[in-house]
Design a protein around this motif. Structure first.
Motif, mmCIF file in Angstrom:
data_model
loop_
_atom_site.group_PDB
_atom_site.id
_atom_site.type_symbol
_atom_site.label_atom_id
_atom_site.label_comp_id
_atom_site.label_asym_id
_atom_site.label_seq_id
_atom_site.Cartn_x
_atom_site.Cartn_y
_atom_site.Cartn_z
ATOM 1 N N ASN A 105 42.206 35.332 41.910
ATOM 2 C CA ASN A 105 43.985 35.587 41.971
ATOM 3 C C ASN A 105 44.445 34.411 42.286
ATOM 4 O O ASN A 105 45.788 34.299 42.261
ATOM 5 C CB ASN A 105 44.194 36.773 42.741
ATOM 6 C CG ASN A 105 43.900 36.436 44.307
ATOM 7 O OD1 ASN A 105 42.541 36.108 44.638
ATOM 8 N ND2 ASN A 105 44.690 36.647 45.004
ATOM 9 N N LEU A 106 44.169 33.500 42.932
ATOM 10 C CA LEU A 106 44.773 32.160 43.250
ATOM 11 C C LEU A 106 44.681 30.911 42.496
ATOM 12 O O LEU A 106 45.450 30.034 42.181
ATOM 13 C CB LEU A 106 44.499 31.932 44.746
ATOM 14 C CG LEU A 106 44.982 32.974 45.913
ATOM 15 C CD1 LEU A 106 44.444 32.535 47.141
ATOM 16 C CD2 LEU A 106 46.309 33.129 45.889
ATOM 17 N N VAL A 124 50.170 39.155 32.889
ATOM 18 C CA VAL A 124 49.365 39.296 34.058
ATOM 19 C C VAL A 124 48.895 40.884 33.908
ATOM 20 O O VAL A 124 49.599 41.405 34.276
ATOM 21 C CB VAL A 124 49.770 38.944 35.555
ATOM 22 C CG1 VAL A 124 48.520 39.337 36.382
ATOM 23 C CG2 VAL A 124 50.233 37.528 35.488
ATOM 24 N N GLU A 125 47.496 41.067 33.387
ATOM 25 C CA GLU A 125 46.900 42.298 33.346
ATOM 26 C C GLU A 125 45.761 42.677 34.176
ATOM 27 O O GLU A 125 45.024 42.099 34.636
ATOM 28 C CB GLU A 125 46.474 42.430 31.990
ATOM 29 C CG GLU A 125 46.346 43.719 31.366
ATOM 30 C CD GLU A 125 45.100 44.370 31.778
ATOM 31 O OE1 GLU A 125 45.082 45.601 32.157
ATOM 32 O OE2 GLU A 125 44.006 43.598 31.897
ATOM 33 N N PHE A 126 46.136 43.708 34.902
ATOM 34 C CA PHE A 126 45.067 44.547 35.881
ATOM 35 C C PHE A 126 45.108 43.902 37.215
ATOM 36 O O PHE A 126 45.345 44.513 38.181
ATOM 37 C CB PHE A 126 43.669 44.524 35.171
ATOM 38 C CG PHE A 126 42.674 45.443 35.967
ATOM 39 C CD1 PHE A 126 42.902 46.564 36.236
ATOM 40 C CD2 PHE A 126 41.487 44.783 36.562
ATOM 41 C CE1 PHE A 126 42.071 47.377 36.879
ATOM 42 C CE2 PHE A 126 40.681 45.538 37.621
ATOM 43 C CZ PHE A 126 41.100 47.073 37.615
ATOM 44 N N THR A 127 44.433 42.548 37.388
ATOM 45 C CA THR A 127 44.313 41.991 38.397
ATOM 46 C C THR A 127 45.492 41.102 38.720
ATOM 47 O O THR A 127 45.952 40.110 37.993
ATOM 48 C CB THR A 127 43.241 41.067 38.559
ATOM 49 O OG1 THR A 127 41.865 41.857 38.220
ATOM 50 C CG2 THR A 127 43.016 40.414 40.067
ATOM 51 N N ALA A 128 46.239 41.321 39.811
ATOM 52 C CA ALA A 128 47.523 40.498 40.299
ATOM 53 C C ALA A 128 47.083 39.132 40.494
ATOM 54 O O ALA A 128 45.934 38.656 40.903
ATOM 55 C CB ALA A 128 48.099 41.015 41.642
ATOM 56 N N VAL A 129 48.050 38.113 39.981
ATOM 57 C CA VAL A 129 47.767 36.895 40.268
ATOM 58 C C VAL A 129 48.884 36.572 41.334
ATOM 59 O O VAL A 129 49.897 36.506 41.267
ATOM 60 C CB VAL A 129 48.018 35.912 39.032
ATOM 61 C CG1 VAL A 129 48.198 34.425 39.236
ATOM 62 C CG2 VAL A 129 47.177 36.161 38.068
ATOM 63 N N GLY A 130 48.146 36.046 42.407
ATOM 64 C CA GLY A 130 48.862 35.674 43.802
ATOM 65 C C GLY A 130 48.408 36.212 44.973
ATOM 66 O O GLY A 130 47.439 36.975 44.806
#
Length: 333
Positions: A105-106, A124-130
């Motif tokens: 995610n990072l 951004v799909e399913f898993t958050a980015v950040g």
């Protein structure tokens, strides 16, 4: 063409109209010539992963409907490789739209920011980015976020655990939780949400063991739980792990199992009464919606940019037998 679920995208577009001031009318598909077709790169978890393929089925169908092209870019669960693939795609200008299932995610955050700066539309799909595992809001400026936040997921699992406790009639209700991988921040955030929700509802969490994402790991984890807590009432874990745990429990077990994931096998287990419930996401619809919104935004339309995937299901992710009667599972464990 793959099946498109018409009702929920329509509701989504109507919501977007209210939030963004657009008309809510579905756009005309893009022109058909190859020179004009938008290109979508789906940077999924791994091509060998059936969950990712289930999402990609929806992406592919939306691309076909809108006259775009799509390609699965395989990083095989490697976050660093995925980041490099995004950087290469940005440099080459290979894709107009990037849909990302982040393996890390990072590590992909900066490459995706660079992609947006280069004029690529990012979904951004399913898993958050950040770093935030609770919000559905985009954590990258300019991105669309259609995600299943780990904290929301954990809260839903806890809610289903309390429903199972209610049916079990146990007081106090003893619950065992099979975590994913303790080394993953995402799993730790989910675990805390599960435990907090169960505890707030009066359940007693008697075991937290690493259950992983395979049937073998789940079987071993369940043996540890049941040995130390022979009166456990409810066990929660990944659907793969719960499959193994259910086998280890035996046909006469009264334990109520809850899986995290709505594969064909998990849904059937709930409908057959072998499991109490499973967390339900419509992965095909999630992929279709991600691609649809990406195409619309790239074409200059106002779209909704913060969507919880559980909200795209009528049951808000709560997959009891009653709620899954008409649910269509689209991937295999």
């Amino acid at each position: 063409m793959k099946k498109k679920y018409l009702a929920l995208p329509g509701l989504l577009l109507a919501s977007a109209a209210v939030l963004a001031g657009c008309s809510g009318a579905a756009p005309e598909p893009a022109a058909g010539g190859d020179d004009e077709a938008l290109s979508i790169g789906f940077f999924g978890f791994a091509a060998a992963n059936s969950f990712a393929q289930g999402v990609y089925d929806g992406v592919e169908a939306a691309a076909e409907e809108y006259g775009a092209t799509s390609e699965f870019v395989d990083s095989n669960f490697d976050g660093q490789l995925q980041a490099q693939q995004i950087t290469d795609a940005t440099t080459s200008g290979q894709y107009d739209i990037i849909i990302i299932q982040a393996n890390d995610n990072l590590v992909v955050q900066k490459p995706l920011e660079d992609a947006i700066a280069a004029g690529i539309t990012v979904v951004v799909e399913f898993t958050a980015v950040g770093p935030d595992f609770e919000t559905v809001d985009p954590q990258i400026e300019g991105a669309i976020s259609i995600v299943d936040p780990a904290v929301v997921n954990g809260e839903k699992l806890g809610e289903m655990g309390l429903l199972a406790c209610e049916e079990a009639g146990a007081d106090p209700c003893q619950v065992g939780y099979m975590e994913g991988f303790r080394a993953l921040p995402l799993d730790n955030a989910r675990t805390k949400a599960v435990v907090d929700t169960l505890t707030a509802g009066g359940a007693e969490v008697v075991a937290q063991v690493e259950g992983g994402y395979t049937a073998d790991a789940g079987q071993a984890a369940f043996q540890d739980i049941i040995t130390a807590n022979p009166d456990v009432d409810v066990v929660i874990g990944s659907s793969q792990a719960v499959g193994g745990a259910r086998l280890a429990a035996g046909a006469d077990s009264d334990v109520k199992f809850i899986g995290n994931g709505s594969s064909k096998q998990a849904v059937q287990a709930v409908l057959d009464g072998d499991w109490f419930a499973a967390y339900a996401l419509d992965v095909y619809l999630n992929g279709f919606t991600a691609a649809e919104l990406g195409i619309q935004k790239h074409n200059g339309e106002d779209v909704e940019v913060a969507i919880s995937e559980a909200d795209l299901t009528p049951s808000k992710g709560i997959g009891t037998a009653e709620n899954l009667k008409d649910f269509v599972a689209t991937y295999d464990d």
